[in-house]
Design a protein around this motif. Structure first.
Motif, PDB file in Angstrom:
ATOM      1  N   LEU A 177      38.492  52.711  30.949  1.00  0.00           N
ATOM      2  CA  LEU A 177      38.463  51.863  32.138  1.00  0.00           C
ATOM      3  C   LEU A 177      39.835  51.998  32.777  1.00  0.00           C
ATOM      4  CD1 LEU A 177      37.192  49.673  33.931  1.00  0.00           C
ATOM      5  CD2 LEU A 177      38.079  47.976  32.347  1.00  0.00           C
ATOM      6  N   MET A 178      39.871  52.651  33.939  1.00  0.00           N
ATOM      7  CA  MET A 178      41.158  52.912  34.583  1.00  0.00           C
ATOM      8  C   MET A 178      41.327  51.918  35.726  1.00  0.00           C
ATOM      9  SD  MET A 178      43.885  54.735  35.091  1.00  0.00           S
ATOM     10  CE  MET A 178      44.065  56.489  34.856  1.00  0.00           C
ATOM     11  N   ILE A 179      42.290  51.021  35.538  1.00  0.00           N
ATOM     12  CA  ILE A 179      42.526  50.030  36.578  1.00  0.00           C
ATOM     13  C   ILE A 179      43.661  50.524  37.460  1.00  0.00           C
ATOM     14  CG2 ILE A 179      43.294  47.680  37.001  1.00  0.00           C
ATOM     15  CD1 ILE A 179      41.979  46.939  34.354  1.00  0.00           C
ATOM     16  N   THR A 180      43.473  50.455  38.743  1.00  0.00           N
ATOM     17  CA  THR A 180      44.527  50.959  39.630  1.00  0.00           C
ATOM     18  C   THR A 180      44.325  50.401  41.023  1.00  0.00           C
ATOM     19  OG1 THR A 180      45.510  52.964  40.525  1.00  0.00           O
ATOM     20  CG2 THR A 180      43.156  53.016  40.155  1.00  0.00           C
ATOM     21  N   HIS A 181      45.325  50.531  41.837  1.00  0.00           N
ATOM     22  CA  HIS A 181      45.077  50.233  43.248  1.00  0.00           C
ATOM     23  C   HIS A 181      45.315  51.478  44.085  1.00  0.00           C
ATOM     24  CE1 HIS A 181      49.415  49.002  42.758  1.00  0.00           C
ATOM     25  NE2 HIS A 181      49.474  49.981  43.596  1.00  0.00           N
ATOM     26  N   ASP A 182      45.510  52.582  43.394  1.00  0.00           N
ATOM     27  CA  ASP A 182      45.832  53.825  44.076  1.00  0.00           C
ATOM     28  C   ASP A 182      44.598  54.714  44.101  1.00  0.00           C
ATOM     29  OD1 ASP A 182      46.760  56.264  44.886  1.00  0.00           O
ATOM     30  OD2 ASP A 182      48.674  56.071  43.820  1.00  0.00           O
ATOM     31  N   LEU A 183      44.060  54.919  45.303  1.00  0.00           N
ATOM     32  CA  LEU A 183      42.841  55.715  45.404  1.00  0.00           C
ATOM     33  C   LEU A 183      43.097  57.168  45.011  1.00  0.00           C
ATOM     34  CD1 LEU A 183      41.424  54.137  48.636  1.00  0.00           C
ATOM     35  CD2 LEU A 183      40.418  54.046  46.362  1.00  0.00           C
ATOM     36  N   LEU A 205      35.730  54.868  34.181  1.00  0.00           N
ATOM     37  CA  LEU A 205      35.418  54.032  35.331  1.00  0.00           C
ATOM     38  C   LEU A 205      36.728  53.619  35.983  1.00  0.00           C
ATOM     39  CD1 LEU A 205      33.446  52.242  37.025  1.00  0.00           C
ATOM     40  CD2 LEU A 205      33.906  50.447  35.362  1.00  0.00           C
ATOM     41  N   GLY A 206      36.831  53.833  37.268  1.00  0.00           N
ATOM     42  CA  GLY A 206      38.025  53.372  37.984  1.00  0.00           C
ATOM     43  C   GLY A 206      37.754  52.003  38.572  1.00  0.00           C
ATOM     44  N   LEU A 207      38.625  51.076  38.324  1.00  0.00           N
ATOM     45  CA  LEU A 207      38.468  49.751  38.920  1.00  0.00           C
ATOM     46  C   LEU A 207      39.585  49.595  39.934  1.00  0.00           C
ATOM     47  CD1 LEU A 207      36.883  47.100  38.808  1.00  0.00           C
ATOM     48  CD2 LEU A 207      38.400  46.331  36.990  1.00  0.00           C
ATOM     49  N   VAL A 208      39.219  49.561  41.207  1.00  0.00           N
ATOM     50  CA  VAL A 208      40.218  49.551  42.276  1.00  0.00           C
ATOM     51  C   VAL A 208      40.241  48.189  42.946  1.00  0.00           C
ATOM     52  CG1 VAL A 208      41.148  51.108  44.008  1.00  0.00           C
ATOM     53  CG2 VAL A 208      39.032  51.697  42.831  1.00  0.00           C
ATOM     54  N   GLY A 209      41.389  47.814  43.418  1.00  0.00           N
ATOM     55  CA  GLY A 209      41.465  46.548  44.157  1.00  0.00           C
ATOM     56  C   GLY A 209      42.909  46.152  44.322  1.00  0.00           C
ATOM     57  N   GLU A 210      43.126  45.222  45.243  1.00  0.00           N
ATOM     58  CA  GLU A 210      44.502  44.839  45.527  1.00  0.00           C
ATOM     59  C   GLU A 210      45.002  43.799  44.541  1.00  0.00           C
ATOM     60  OE1 GLU A 210      45.603  44.361  49.733  1.00  0.00           O
ATOM     61  OE2 GLU A 210      43.492  44.798  50.080  1.00  0.00           O
ATOM     62  N   THR A 211      46.250  43.483  44.679  1.00  0.00           N
ATOM     63  CA  THR A 211      46.852  42.461  43.841  1.00  0.00           C
ATOM     64  C   THR A 211      46.023  41.188  43.861  1.00  0.00           C
ATOM     65  OG1 THR A 211      49.033  43.298  44.246  1.00  0.00           O
ATOM     66  CG2 THR A 211      48.892  41.009  43.588  1.00  0.00           C
ATOM     67  N   GLY A 212      45.776  40.689  42.679  1.00  0.00           N
ATOM     68  CA  GLY A 212      45.064  39.413  42.603  1.00  0.00           C
ATOM     69  C   GLY A 212      43.567  39.535  42.712  1.00  0.00           C
ATOM     70  N   ALA A 213      43.056  40.760  42.738  1.00  0.00           N
ATOM     71  CA  ALA A 213      41.617  40.917  42.865  1.00  0.00           C
ATOM     72  C   ALA A 213      40.900  40.514  41.591  1.00  0.00           C
ATOM     73  CB  ALA A 213      41.289  42.361  43.228  1.00  0.00           C
ATOM     74  N   GLY A 214      41.604  40.512  40.484  1.00  0.00           N
ATOM     75  CA  GLY A 214      40.988  40.108  39.220  1.00  0.00           C
ATOM     76  C   GLY A 214      40.813  41.260  38.246  1.00  0.00           C
ATOM     77  N   LYS A 215      41.491  42.348  38.498  1.00  0.00           N
ATOM     78  CA  LYS A 215      41.341  43.538  37.660  1.00  0.00           C
ATOM     79  C   LYS A 215      41.848  43.281  36.248  1.00  0.00           C
ATOM     80  CE  LYS A 215      43.986  46.059  40.367  1.00  0.00           C
ATOM     81  NZ  LYS A 215      44.472  45.078  41.352  1.00  0.00           N
ATOM     82  N   THR A 216      43.100  42.808  36.175  1.00  0.00           N
ATOM     83  CA  THR A 216      43.684  42.556  34.852  1.00  0.00           C
ATOM     84  C   THR A 216      42.889  41.491  34.116  1.00  0.00           C
ATOM     85  OG1 THR A 216      45.833  43.090  35.761  1.00  0.00           O
ATOM     86  CG2 THR A 216      45.815  41.924  33.662  1.00  0.00           C
ATOM     87  N   THR A 217      42.451  40.504  34.853  1.00  0.00           N
ATOM     88  CA  THR A 217      41.674  39.429  34.231  1.00  0.00           C
ATOM     89  C   THR A 217      40.427  39.992  33.571  1.00  0.00           C
ATOM     90  OG1 THR A 217      42.472  38.001  35.980  1.00  0.00           O
ATOM     91  CG2 THR A 217      40.630  37.191  34.670  1.00  0.00           C
ATOM     92  N   THR A 218      39.773  40.889  34.267  1.00  0.00           N
ATOM     93  CA  THR A 218      38.584  41.512  33.698  1.00  0.00           C
ATOM     94  C   THR A 218      38.934  42.225  32.399  1.00  0.00           C
ATOM     95  OG1 THR A 218      37.844  41.873  35.955  1.00  0.00           O
ATOM     96  CG2 THR A 218      36.678  43.058  34.216  1.00  0.00           C
ATOM     97  N   ALA A 219      40.004  42.985  32.452  1.00  0.00           N
ATOM     98  CA  ALA A 219      40.407  43.747  31.274  1.00  0.00           C
ATOM     99  C   ALA A 219      40.728  42.820  30.109  1.00  0.00           C
ATOM    100  CB  ALA A 219      41.607  44.621  31.612  1.00  0.00           C
ATOM    101  N   LEU A 220      41.452  41.759  30.410  1.00  0.00           N
ATOM    102  CA  LEU A 220      41.829  40.834  29.344  1.00  0.00           C
ATOM    103  C   LEU A 220      40.615  40.129  28.765  1.00  0.00           C
ATOM    104  CD1 LEU A 220      45.103  39.257  30.770  1.00  0.00           C
ATOM    105  CD2 LEU A 220      44.875  40.968  28.975  1.00  0.00           C
TER     106      LEU A 220
END
Ligand SMILES: Nc1ncnc2c1ncn2[C@@H]1O[C@H](COP(=O)(O)OP(=O)(O)OP(=O)(O)O)[C@@H](O)[C@H]1O
Ligand SMILES: Nc1ncnc2c1ncn2[C@@H]1O[C@H](COP(=O)(O)OP(=O)(O)OP(=O)(O)O)[C@@H](O)[C@H]1O
Ligand SMILES: [Mg+2]
Ligand SMILES: [Mg+2]
Lengths: 500, 334, 294, 324, 313
Positions: free
Chosen positions: B210-216, B38-53
């Protein structure tokens, strides 16, 4: 020290070590290396002089000298030595050792003040020496006491090392077995001591610089004998020592000096009335209370007459505390509204007795309208200034001599040291002052000498330049199972001590 | 979708500092199928890392707090698990690769020891030789000579460090790998190497990810499913095909695609999204994207939209009614 | 744009930055307690003459010496019968002003040397830093004693002695700050805009190093208060009879057993002051450097 | 572009910058760069981290003193000019930094940051004029005036980068080095800033040197691109030419390594180049890329390839293309 | 690394030269002279001058400096004490050993008190384990150490009669002085450790360790602490350096024959040979301690080791 132990008390007197305190390290085992009283007291257990000093009765007694005769011109002393005296190294005491010891001391500038009158010392036979003086000098007893006799052989053998390592060069009842400059000195009884072996066999001096620690050590039985204990804790010590305590009057006298030559405030101190006002303003009782916790003795004497036979007892101005008179004198001098006289200079610790006296003096003066600052500095700075008359008012101390001739230092223009008021060429009768000093030593008659000194002292007191204030008390406490004989202020003798 | 390995439902996370409350994640739901990425995309501060943590329960102790929701890993709710079991999960079942390889390795331990530690944690009583063997194996797997295990992190380049971190994460062959922007700190050519390696390893080991990124671009290359996150919400989710080729898109997704300079076609101006992400301490009422949205309607500023799902594709936008129709942005990419 | 308004806005904003710091500072309970305590102490010292005249502090009354605390003598009397309370109130002036002045002067001397070393680098830097290494390996007490012996113990000389003992901290601190800051992009940006070195130091480096310097300075004040009292203990402090805390402590020493209050009150004064200054320093550090707080 | 008659705005000739490291080693950050930038051009400089892009930019601005080589501005050599003249030069050549966080003094308000250069050069006689101009610049870069008295840390990255741009523009420069001005920003903000830079280029007739490692960005903005590898230029060509016809093996690999947001290329494998950028310390002669190059042959390992013009305006430094 | 160590050790030479110069300068400005101090107030000036001359005290300051360095290097002769006539080395060495012992005990004590509390405070931030020791540290750090020493003396020697009040004759003698000098640095250590640990606990690699499933104690002790150690070690090193010179108060209070109080006492007597040699020893020790700190640093942190290794000559 180890643990605060009491088990030592179970030891036999043979094994038991008498523990005493020195407040700072004794720099040498050679009695010539210092005039500090702290060291001299230790050396007194190891060395003896021709004379000894008896503080309890006053005056000097013959120690290594058995017989002393004075020639008619009062210049030649012929001294016969005690029989059967042995040095700790086993050698017999011979006249040559005495000559050696005297010549050695005469070369030492430190002892200039007790040797300068000696012309020569010569050996007549194995047990007789002749001391020739330059001029008659009746205060010679102190010289005979001060100069200790050492074994020529031992000293020469040790050479440069003498003083830095244990030696057996004295004739005294104890010799050093262990010497650690920093921490302690251990002594052992000299079994062949000519007066007989002392009762206490082992002695240890421990360096304890801090007063509070010393008191605690005494209370914890880590010390058996404690002198010069701080007076602030005297009560505590009294309870710790039971009956074994004494508070004797010492012969240290705390002084107040006024430099009439001071240029401060348009030479205000040159004004006799101002100086007198200062003297009348001095409340010695307050000074005693602050500096000696009230245990000192307020004194008008340069030396306590009890210990010093030649000391004048009365017949001079004593400037009893009198505030009104002080104010009146000040008004007469033209300063009814008070005046600034400059600085009260003294030395030693900020919490030392001299600094305390200075503070009380400042308050006393303020009481009558005289303002002054207090300045406490290191003695290395202050003493040269005093000798150069570079001060306004000073507090200082003089001590440890038992002949009033010591006053020479203070008043004679040719003396060395302690010359803090320059009488020479001053408005006082300074010529008579110097003449009286010389007259004082020209005769051995005590009464006659007291007469000269009384006149001398009254000139000094009239000049209102020097004011003795306090005789410092010497508080001593000792362990409950120790017998020390009559307590004395300075030169206690461990050979007289014994365990109960 | 087949069996799920991870099922996050309505997760909300806040950071509570002395000053403010940051609503970092607001009721998101995510599902990862076994073996899927699953790719989780979003800009800085979107909450991606928070979700992962939150999944690993590694949120900063004093501040971070999960306020609602559940995180089911193979059916067990991780949020209810006790600390001991959670430790078994961490590194053993779920492993994580952090964003910055430069700081995620302990500078005073050799890389070998750090990999070995992960192995020891999850294999009690394992022999020394066995550990060494596995460390060598893992290093070889990520293309680093096993002889370098006695080196310290500072002796490695950025790409190699990230490989070490990946080796460490895969040391116990976890079922789920969370990769938090694993290549952002790396150079392009190295990024390509690392991405290929991850992809290859994943295929080989069958790990879910779970692949977190902001790069499409990274998403296009590596993911099966995509979730687009904006201000703590999942605004659009679906398969890669839904996102890249689908007709209907959330305006934010649309803007995101428009913002990327395209290598193939040279346009003079980029279609940037005006404005900024809302302050997470003070989220707007209604749709979180409304202030920046070029299609913004009255309702958008007042009412929070609901999720609309069609097949694998779901959206969170008022533009779309029950069905994915109405005004839409059109195709992304090619 | 209305410039008058703009300027007022600027000043308003500047306040708001210090407001921000203040807000963070306020959060730390310890810091606030420290600030309140120190304010009270400073107020007492400031209005010392109103609270109790100086003459009381030096007025001897040997008949009533070593009295315990009572209504007439709040903190009792010392060995001269002087009022301890008055001495503490007036003594603090000397103690604290020495501490503050010594901190300032060591800060100036040290910062100047540190800034020179850090900014010019190369030979100058090595010479300054190596000399400093040598200087630091000589115990401070030696310099202090030398100064006090040579020149006497008084306010100025103590200042000199304390400055000698404390400026080395600042050299290192400021140097490392300058080195770090000089690396930063905004310093380079200033150079790219044509700023001279002097301007860069004055308008970019020093203001940004200020935070760390201030924190260090605050913490130093308390160290100096303690060092000062130690000097008094060693007989190198302020001369009697002027009231001063360190001196009071060393005077109280011999009465430790009989009149412990003589020790207690000045010790408390020192502890409270040093402690509150420390608390403030710690709070300031956190407030100025938000990274430190999670 | 045929610009042979026009003098380049900026020209570097064999520009080198070696850093001396602790212990005497030399780090070849910029190793003989010949670059001509003509007025109105935007030259993109790409390459991996540490290849010397920033150092090149900063050396051209004389923020770092070059070790050797010359720099010309408008045909005049500026390599050795003294401090006073250098300060004058600052009016014409400016820089925008990569990190909008560290490049702004945290203790200065936005308006003061923007006005700083004008104060330094005393462009206006009084403060009011200066601030007015600064406010105009804020309008220009799209920064609301209400932020004038804010501090940088109160703003987000995009706004901060706008401050950096306004500051760079404040002295009306002709040439701006943009040192990765967007790489610290989010994609959506990045697009805003790129648009702004392009608008300004047009409005003010600026010339950029645009340093980045993001190839999609560089393609978007540049007219000419220089690809750097370990301090050397390996390929330089007009933008489209480079993307359509990359010649150097490194350039090829670089272009292939970009993950494109294009689902159709999903299953296309990356063309990987092995290994990683090697150390720029004490480099030996030989092609810098040799170790990672699939086509490496013997000559590559001990001889430096020259930068050859293989076709009009297309320069490559590779023995594969050396006709000799 | 070895090169670096050797270079640092070689720096001892200028250090010693510099220190001697500083002391001569300092002694030069202080009043008094050794002969007067030795012979007392009643000795005639001529004799004083003569003795000063014999001691070489009356030479110009630079000349004395050169002579001293010459004797020190060529003859390995540090002179004899003016005051005790003992060889300077014989006099100083035992005291030096005492001071080093004391300082080491102080450092060990301050570390074992301060560091664990600091770690605990950081790990349990905002809990009682944090606030109570921190407040205590603040308070105790504000007490002048001689007051502390006096209180100890009062309680343990006088009231409880547990520990000897002076001297160095047994291990128990060192307990109170070591405590006296170690409490303020212990408070410092606590604060230092705490902030260093807080910093380190926030690092990414600590989170990585947790993500591996490492239990909390491994995370703290193995990962966080080792990285937090560096500033703590510097601090300990500085403490040791400072204690060697700064034990004067404890030495005075507990009548401990250490080098600090020796130097302080001998300044009054202008006993230059002792003062200089003592200061040299302190300076050497200080330098070596700082070098040790660096070596330990390098041992703990491979990055720093690499940095030293790279440095040449
Ligand atoms: N420890 C924290 N304390 C307070 N707020 C935090 C903390 N960590 C993150 N946040 C805030 O929570 C929000 C979400 O942060 P998060 O790190 O999850 O974003 P992200 O999508 O991973 O961003 P990035 O792409 O920058 O990594 C942000 O607004 C951030 O400022
Ligand atoms: N002041 C300096 N001292 C020593 N080396 C330096 C210095 N500045 C840069 N370098 C080195 O020079 C090389 C080129 O650095 P530069 O910053 O120019 O690279 P870059 O291409 O801009 O990289 P990035 O993409 O990371 O910004 C790097 O290896 C760097 O470590
Ligand atoms: Mg993140
Ligand atoms: Mg760069």
């Amino acid at each position: 020290s180890g643990k605060p132990v009491t088990q030592e008390n179970n030891q036999t007197p043979e094994e038991r070590t008498l523990k005493l305190r020195v407040s700072d390290s004794v720099p040498s085992l050679d009695w010539e290396q210092s005039t500090s009283l702290r060291a001299v007291k230790v050396w007194h257990q190891m060395f003896e002089g021709l004379y000894g000093m008896d503080e309890a009765k006053g005056g000097y007694y013959k120690e290594l000298a058995k017989d002393v005769s004075l020639s008619d011109d009062q210049l030649e002393y012929t001294i016969t030595l005690q029989d059967g005296v042995k040095f700790q190294n086993g050698e017999d005491l011979k006249a040559s050792d005495v000559v050696f010891s005297y010549k050695r001391a005469m070369k030492n500038p430190r002892f200039n003040y007790v040797t300068s009158m000696i012309e020569d010392v010569a050996e007549i036979d194995d047990s007789t020496v002749k001391v020739t003086l330059k001029t008659p000098f009746s205060a010679i007893d102190h010289t005979f006491f001060s100069i200790k006799i050492v074994s020529e052989k031992e000293v020469l053998e040790q050479g440069d090392k003498f003083g830095t390592i244990p030696h057996k060069a004295g004739t005294g009842p104890y010799y050093v077995t262990e010497y650690n400059v920093a921490t302690n000195i251990k002594l052992s009884a000299f079994e062949d001591y000519w007066r007989g072996a002392p009762a206490v066999k082992k002695v240890e001096y421990r360096v304890i610089s801090d007063d509070a620690a010393a008191i605690i050590a005494f209370e914890n039985n880590e010390l058996d004998y404690l002198e010069d204990a701080p007076l602030t804790d005297w009560e505590a010590l009294l309870s710790a020592s039971g009956d074994n305590n004494s508070l004797t009057k010492g012969n240290d006298v705390l002084f107040l000096g006024v430099n009439y030559l001071s240029p401060t405030n348009n030479n205000i101190l040159a004004n006799d009335k101002v100086r007198q006002a200062i003297f009348y303003a001095v409340n010695k009782k307050d000074m005693n209370s602050a500096a000696c916790n009230g245990y000192g003795v307020e004194t008008p004497y340069y030396m306590p007459p009890e210990y010093v036979a030649t000391s004048p007892k009365d017949g001079f101005e004593t400037y009893e505390y009198n505030k009104d008179k002080a104010k009146q004198l000040l008004a007469e001098a033209g300063y009814p509204d008070g005046v600034d006289v400059g600085t009260i200079l003294t030395y030693g610790a900020n919490t030392g007795d001299k600094a305390k006296m200075a503070q009380v003096l400042q308050a006393n003066l303020a009481d009558v309208g005289i303002t002054a600052e207090v300045s406490v500095m290191d003695s290395a700075v202050v003493l040269p200034r005093l000798y150069d008359q570079d001060y306004d008012i000073c507090i200082y101390a003089d001590s440890n001599n038992f002949d009033f001739n010591n006053i020479r230092q203070m008043v004679h223009s040719e003396s060395v040291g302690m010359y803090i008021v320059k009488y020479k060429d001053g408005p006082f009768n300074w010529k008579r002052l110097e003449e009286l000093v010389d007259l004082g030593v020209s005769t051995s008659d005590i009464e006659e000498r007291v007469g000269y000194y009384t006149e001398l002292w009254s000139i000094v007191m009239d000049s209102a330049t020097l004011l003795p204030c306090l005789s410092k008390p010497v508080p001593t406490v000792w362990a409950s199972d120790l017998e020390i004989g009559t307590p004395v202020p300075s030169f206690y003798k461990i050979r007289t001590f014994s365990w109960k | 979708m087949n069996e799920l390995i991870l099922d996050i439902d309505n997760l909300s996370v806040i950071y509570k500092t002395d000053l403010e409350i940051v609503k970092a994640v607001n009721g998101i739901s995510l599902k990862i199928g076994k073996g899927k990425t699953l790719g989780l995309v979003g800009e800085t501060g979107a909450g991606k890392t928070t979700t992962a943590l939150s999944i690993l329960r590694l949120l900063p102790e004093n501040t971070g707090k999960v306020t609602s929701g559940s995180i089911k890993f193979e059916g067990d709710d991780l949020l209810d698990m006790d600390e001991h079991n959670m430790r078994q999960i961490r590194g053993g079942q779920i492993a994580m690769v952090f964003q910055d390889p430069m700081t995620s390795l302990n500078p005073v331990m050799t890389v070998g020891d750090q990999i070995a530690e992960a192995i020891i944690m999850h294999n009690e009583g394992i022999s020394k030789e066995e550990i060494e063997k596995r460390v060598d194996e893992k290093l070889t797997m990520v293309g680093i000579l096993p002889s370098r295990k006695i080196d310290y992190p500072h002796q490695f380049s950025g790409g190699m460090k990230q490989r070490v971190v990946i080796a460490m994460a895969l040391a116990c062959e976890p079922k789920l790998l969370i990769a938090d922007e694993p290549t952002t700190a790396l150079d392009v050519t190295i990024q390509a190497q690392v991405l290929m390696m991850i992809k290859e390893l994943r295929n080989r080991l069958g790990t879910s990810m779970l692949m977190i990124t902001h790069d499409l671009g990274v998403v296009a290359k590596t993911c099966d499913d995509v979730a687009v996150m904006y201000a703590g919400e999942i605004v659009e989710a679906g398969t890669v095909y839904d996102i890249f080729l689908g007709e209907n898109h959330h305006p934010y997704t649309e803007g995101l695609f428009g913002s990327i300079p395209n290598l193939a076609s040279r346009t003079k101006r980029l279609n940037s999204i005006p404005g900024l992400m809302p302050d997470p301490t003070n989220l707007p009422e209604g749709c979180v994207f409304a202030p920046r949205c070029k299609y913004c309607m009255d309702i958008c500023t007042k009412v929070h939209p609901n999720t609309i799902t069609e097949g694998t594709h779901s959206l969170l936008c008022h533009l779309f009614t029950d069905k994915l129709c109405g005004k839409a942005g059109g195709k992304n990419g090619k | 744009m209305n410039n008058a308004m703009k300027h007022s806005e600027i000043s308003f904003k500047k306040q708001s930055q210090s407001k921000e710091i203040w807000r963070r500072f306020k959060k730390s309970k310890g810091a606030v307690i420290g600030l309140v305590m120190l304010s009270i102490i400073l107020l007492i010292l400031l209005f010392a003459d109103v609270i109790v005249p100086y003459s009381i502090a030096t007025k001897q009354d040997l008949a009533n010496k070593l009295q315990g605390p009572s209504m007439t003598h709040l903190f009792g009397t010392d060995s001269y019968g002087r009022d301890v309370f008055a001495r503490i109130v007036h003594g603090g002036r000397t103690s604290i002003s020495i501490a503050i002045l010594a901190t300032i002067s060591s800060c100036i001397v040290g910062s100047a040397l540190g800034a020179i070393a850090g900014y010019f680098g190369g030979k100058i830097d090595s010479i300054i830093m190596r000399s400093l290494d040598i200087f630091m390996s000589v115990p401070d007490i030696l310099f202090t004693m030398a100064v006090v012996f040579a020149l006497g113990a008084n306010f100025t000389n103590l200042l000199v002695a304390l400055t000698l003992a404390y400026f080395t901290n600042y050299v290192r601190l400021v140097r490392s700050q300058v080195l770090n800051l000089a690396e930063l992009d905004y310093v380079e940006a200033a150079r790219a805009g044509g700023s001279s070195s002097a301007r860069i130091i004055a308008s970019h480096i020093l203001p940004n190093a200020m935070g760390v310097i201030i924190v260090n300075t605050t913490l130093n004040v308390s160290k100096i208060i303690l060092y000062e009292s130690t000097l008094s203990f060693l007989g190198l402090g302020m001369p009697p009879p002027a009231p001063e805390w360190g001196l009071m402590l060393s005077e109280a020493r011999e009465f430790m057993r009989t009149s412990p209050h003589l020790l207690f009150f000045p010790a408390m004064a020192i502890v409270l002051t040093a402690c509150s200054v420390n608390l403030i320093g710690d709070g300031l550090r956190d407030a100025l450097d938000p990274h430190l707080k999670s | 572009m045929e610009n042979n008659k026009v003098t380049p705005l900026i020209e570097t000739v064999e520009l080198k910058k070696l850093f001396k490291l602790n212990g005497g080693a030399r780090l070849h950050a910029v190793d003989g760069i010949n670059l001509k930038i003509y007025p109105g051009e935007t030259v993109g400089v790409v390459g991996e981290s540490g290849c010397g892009k920033s150092t090149l930019g900063r050396t051209i601005l004389r923020l770092i003193e070059p070790t050797s080589g010359q720099i010309y501005y408008n045909g005049k050599e500026i390599t050795k000019i003294k401090a006073r003249k250098l300060r004058e030069l600052r009016k014409d050549i400016q820089i925008i930094f990569q990190d909008p966080y560290s490049s702004i003094d945290p203790r200065k308000s936005v308006i003061d940051v923007i006005a700083e250069y004008m104060f330094i050069h005393k462009v206006y006689k009084n403060r009011i004029d200066t601030y007015n101009r600064a406010a105009e610049l804020m309008d220009l870069v799209g920064l609301a005036r209400r932020y004038a008295n804010s501090y940088a840390h109160e703003l987000d990255g995009g706004r901060r980068q706008r401050i950096g741009i306004a500051r760079a523009l404040s002295l009306n420069p002709k040439f701006i080095v943009c040192d990765e001005p967007v790489s610290a920003l989010d994609v959506s903000i990045q697009a805003q800033i790129l648009n702004l830079l392009m608008d300004l280029e047009e409005e003010l007739g600026l010339t950029y040197m645009f340093v980045t490692h993001n190839l999609s960005v560089v393609k978007h903005i540049s007219t000419k691109i220089m690809v750097m590898y370990l301090g050397k230029c390996v390929e330089m060509a007009p933008s489209d030419e480079l993307f359509n016809n990359p010649l150097h093996p490194y350039t090829k690999a670089l272009l292939k390594a970009i993950p494109e947001p294009d689902i159709s290329k999903r299953d296309e494998e990356f063309t990987l180049i092995k290994g990683e950028v090697s150390s720029p310390i004490n480099v030996k002669p030989g092609c810098r890329f040799a170790k990672r190059c699939d086509y490496c042959f013997e000559r590559c390992t001990h001889e430096d390839p020259d930068l050859l013009e293989v076709s009009s305006d297309h320069f490559v430094s590779c023995f594969l293309l050396d006709k000799n | 690394m070895y090169r670096y160590i050797i270079k640092r050790i070689l720096f001892l030479i200028p250090t010693v030269l510099g220190v001697v110069l500083i002391i001569y300068f300092v002694m030069n400005i202080t009043p008094g002279d050794p002969a007067r101090a030795m012979l007392g107030s009643s000795a005639p000036q001529a004799d004083i001058d003569k003795l000063n001359h014999e001691l070489g005290y009356d030479l110009p300051f630079i000349q004395k400096y050169i002579n001293y360095i010459y004797n020190m290097i060529v003859k390995q002769d540090f002179g004899i004490s003016y005051f005790t006539k003992q060889s300077v080395f014989a006099e100083i060495w035992p005291r030096y050993v005492v001071t080093i012992k004391l300082a080491l005990m102080g450092v060990v004590l301050s570390s074992i008190i301060g560091i664990p509390l600091g770690i605990y405070a950081a790990v349990k931030q905002y809990s009682l384990w944090d606030t109570v020791p921190s407040i205590f540290a603040f308070l105790i750090a504000a007490v002048p150490s001689f007051v502390l020493g006096m209180i100890l003396l009062f309680i343990f020697s006088l009231k409880l009669n547990l520990l000897p009040s002076y001297g160095i004759s047994s291990f128990s003698c060192y307990i109170m002085p070591a405590l006296t000098i170690s409490i303020p640095p212990a408070a410092m250590n606590l604060r230092f450790t705490k902030s260093s640990m807080l910093e380190s606990i926030r690092q990414d690699f600590v989170r990585t360790a947790r993500a591996k499933g490492a239990p909390e104690n491994i995370v703290i002790w193995k990962h966080a602490l080792k990285n937090a150690m560096l500033p703590i070690i510097t601090n300990i090193g500085l403490n040791l350096g400072m204690l060697i010179a700064g034990a004067v108060v404890a030495e005075k209070l507990f009548s401990i024959p250490g080098i600090g109080s020796l130097i302080v006492d001998r300044i009054t007597y202008k006993d230059e040979p002792v003062i200089i040699a003592g200061t040299i020893l302190i300076a050497i020790c200080f330098t070596i301690v700082m070098l040790l700190v660096d070596v330990i640093y390098a041992y703990i942190d491979p990055r720093i080791k690499a940095k030293y290794a790279k440095m040449k000559g």
